[in-house]
Design an enzyme around this catalytic site. Structure first.
Site, PDB file in Angstrom:
ATOM      1  N   LYS A  66      15.792  41.301  -6.467  1.00 21.72           N
ATOM      2  CA  LYS A  66      14.757  40.218  -7.188  1.00 21.72           C
ATOM      3  C   LYS A  66      13.710  40.266  -6.506  1.00 21.72           C
ATOM      4  CE  LYS A  66      14.728  35.801  -5.438  1.00 21.72           C
ATOM      5  NZ  LYS A  66      15.095  34.471  -5.157  1.00 21.72           N
ATOM      6  N   ARG A  90      10.193  37.796  -5.878  1.00 22.93           N
ATOM      7  CA  ARG A  90       9.386  36.816  -6.041  1.00 22.93           C
ATOM      8  C   ARG A  90       7.891  36.854  -6.515  1.00 22.93           C
ATOM      9  NH1 ARG A  90      10.397  31.639  -6.679  1.00 22.93           N
ATOM     10  NH2 ARG A  90      12.628  31.871  -5.664  1.00 22.93           N
ATOM     11  N   ASP A 135       0.885  -1.284   0.121  1.00 22.57           N
ATOM     12  CA  ASP A 135      -0.087   0.090   0.011  1.00 22.57           C
ATOM     13  C   ASP A 135       0.739   1.240   0.092  1.00 22.57           C
ATOM     14  OD1 ASP A 135       1.069   0.005   2.512  1.00 22.57           O
ATOM     15  OD2 ASP A 135      -0.838   0.101   3.626  1.00 22.57           O
ATOM     16  N   GLY A 136       2.200   1.235  -0.108  1.00 18.91           N
ATOM     17  CA  GLY A 136       2.985   2.318  -0.093  1.00 18.91           C
ATOM     18  C   GLY A 136       3.639   2.679   1.097  1.00 18.91           C
ATOM     19  N   GLU A 137       3.220   2.045   2.246  1.00 15.95           N
ATOM     20  CA  GLU A 137       3.660   2.387   3.268  1.00 15.95           C
ATOM     21  C   GLU A 137       5.165   1.987   3.622  1.00 15.95           C
ATOM     22  OE1 GLU A 137       1.239   0.853   6.545  1.00 15.95           O
ATOM     23  OE2 GLU A 137      -0.391   2.151   6.009  1.00 15.95           O
ATOM     24  N   ASP A 178      19.713  37.568  -5.189  1.00 15.71           N
ATOM     25  CA  ASP A 178      18.846  38.507  -4.035  1.00 15.71           C
ATOM     26  C   ASP A 178      19.532  38.946  -2.883  1.00 15.71           C
ATOM     27  OD1 ASP A 178      18.869  36.389  -2.114  1.00 15.71           O
ATOM     28  OD2 ASP A 178      17.482  35.147  -3.298  1.00 15.71           O
ATOM     29  N   ARG A 185      12.677  26.938   3.776  1.00 18.97           N
ATOM     30  CA  ARG A 185      12.289  28.187   3.255  1.00 18.97           C
ATOM     31  C   ARG A 185      11.011  28.696   3.823  1.00 18.97           C
ATOM     32  NH1 ARG A 185      13.093  27.877  -3.038  1.00 18.97           N
ATOM     33  NH2 ARG A 185      12.400  25.872  -2.735  1.00 18.97           N
TER      34      ARG A 185
HETATM   35  C1  R5P Z   1      15.883  32.309  -1.919  1.00 17.62           C
HETATM   36  O1  R5P Z   1      16.019  33.006  -1.248  1.00 17.62           O
HETATM   37  C2  R5P Z   1      17.225  31.172  -2.214  1.00 17.62           C
HETATM   38  O2  R5P Z   1      18.174  31.611  -1.753  1.00 17.62           O
HETATM   39  C3  R5P Z   1      17.275  30.638  -3.682  1.00 17.62           C
HETATM   40  O3  R5P Z   1      17.672  31.852  -4.463  1.00 17.62           O
HETATM   41  C4  R5P Z   1      15.595  30.400  -4.291  1.00 17.62           C
HETATM   42  O4  R5P Z   1      15.037  29.758  -3.359  1.00 17.62           O
HETATM   43  C5  R5P Z   1      15.967  29.611  -5.494  1.00 17.62           C
HETATM   44  O5  R5P Z   1      14.752  29.418  -6.042  1.00 17.62           O
HETATM   45  P1  R5P Z   1      14.507  29.029  -7.495  1.00 17.62           P
HETATM   46  O6  R5P Z   1      15.527  28.271  -8.001  1.00 17.62           O
HETATM   47  O7  R5P Z   1      13.273  28.467  -7.639  1.00 17.62           O
HETATM   48  O8  R5P Z   1      14.312  30.483  -7.976  1.00 17.62           O
END
Ligand code: R5P
Length: 332
Positions: free
Chosen positions: A210, A212, A55-57, A187, A114
């Site tokens: 950057k 998101r 069953d995947g367990e 970033d 994250r």
């Molecule tokens: C962001 O703060 C992380 O350091 C990475 O830059 C980010 O999570 C990478 O995600 P992706 O490759 O989807 O842009």
């Protein structure tokens, strides 16, 4: 692993090998790395069966004796992260119930890192749930590399040893002898890491601003710093969908960068990462092996191993020796 005999017992091993009390256990997430770590340590992997019920367990049985031993379970929380997470929890529970002396969860890649705070209403703090479950299932300590948010250590009330891959990646970068480099962070959150690389290389620093847009889409607003006619090193902790890194490579090339080298610890490489990276202007993409290699990888990819770093850390933990020589922090 040969069991050590009792002193005076007929036929007993008179001097047990130094690693006889260590058990290196691999989950199914990354057996290649686990084997490399064990080999570096001059030992083998603990015999275990990890399979699936119909069953995947998850079906687990440790076949070697672990009673009173120092156990290190190597399991990155890489995709499929939920499977690998539950498997790690079951392995920890299994070792605890088998009377292991000490159990360390070795997570070369810490998934869900994250999601370390409530940045909007009605969302979980998933990194804290990972910590709760790891502790609850029997880990005595955690060993990890380049957690996305170092403060996740505070989610634990057991010791967390946080290693950095910078010395491993830096060695590979230095071997490239990049002339007059500029280190770029994709970033603002990566400035500390980029500054550490810039300091080690005696290089200038530039920042990609950057934003998101969604889990897989990002928008680049500005480039702060000078890259025209310069060789660029873009550093980050992880590549997930490849949006951040590929956009950073494009923006520095648009601003006149010459060669572009990317150095990243965790190559998650999910979703559109292959297409984004393979088609981006980077000349080299250096990553470590904290996550198993995908079958389809960008043509610029080069992998350096963290196995010696992990092996050294595990041996030092076992010997109750300081790890600080391995903690070349981002401030170093
Ligand atoms: C962001 O703060 C992380 O350091 C990475 O830059 C980010 O999570 C990478 O995600 P992706 O490759 O989807 O842009």
């Amino acid at each position: 692993m040969s069991p050590a005999g009792y002193p005076g017992e007929e036929g007993a091993a008179s001097v047990p090998s130094y690693n006889d009390n260590i058990r290196v256990i691999s989950g199914t997430a990354h057996p290649v790395l686990a084997e490399a770590v064990a080999k570096e340590m001059g030992t083998g992997l603990c015999a275990a069966h990890i399979g699936r019920f119909p069953d995947g367990e998850i079906d687990i049985k440790i076949n070697d004796d672990v009673r009173g031993t120092d156990c290190f379970v190597i399991q990155p929380l890489s995709p499929p992260v939920n499977e690998n997470w539950v498997e790690l929890l079951l392995l920890l529970d299994c070792l605890r119930r088998a009377s292991a002396g000490r159990v360390t969860a070795v997570m070369p890649y810490y998934g869900y890192a994250r999601k370390d705070r409530k940045d909007e209403g009605r969302v979980p703090i998933s990194a804290k749930v990972v910590a709760n479950t790891i502790t609850r299932c029997g880990a005595d300590r955690v060993l990890t590399i380049d957690m996305h948010a170092a403060q996740i250590q505070g989610f634990y009330d057991i010791p967390v040893d946080h290693l950095y891959a910078k010395p491993v990646l830096l060695k590979a970068v230095q071997a490239m002898a990049i002339a007059n480099p500029v280190v770029v962070t994709p970033d603002v959150g990566g400035i500390k890491m980029a500054r550490a690389y810039a300091k080690a290389l005696g290089a200038d620093l530039a920042i990609v601003d950057k934003r998101r847009v969604s889990g897989s889409e990002i928008a680049v607003e500005h480039l702060i710093g000078e890259v025209e006619g310069r060789n660029v090193l873009i550093v980050d902790d992880m590549i997930s969908t490849g949006g951040s890194i590929s956009e950073a490579a494009k923006v520095v090339r648009a601003h006149g960068a010459k060669t572009i080298v990317i150095a990243v610890t965790h190559a998650v490489l999910c979703g559109p990462a292959f297409e984004r990276l393979d088609g981006c202007p980077a000349d080299t993409i250096l990553v470590t092996d904290t996550i198993p290699r995908r079958t389809k990888v960008p043509h610029q990819l080069q992998v350096v191993s963290v196995a010696p770093l992990l092996a050294r850390a595990i041996q030092n933990l076992h010997d109750s020796k300081s790890l600080s020589i391995l903690f070349e922090t981002l401030d170093a």
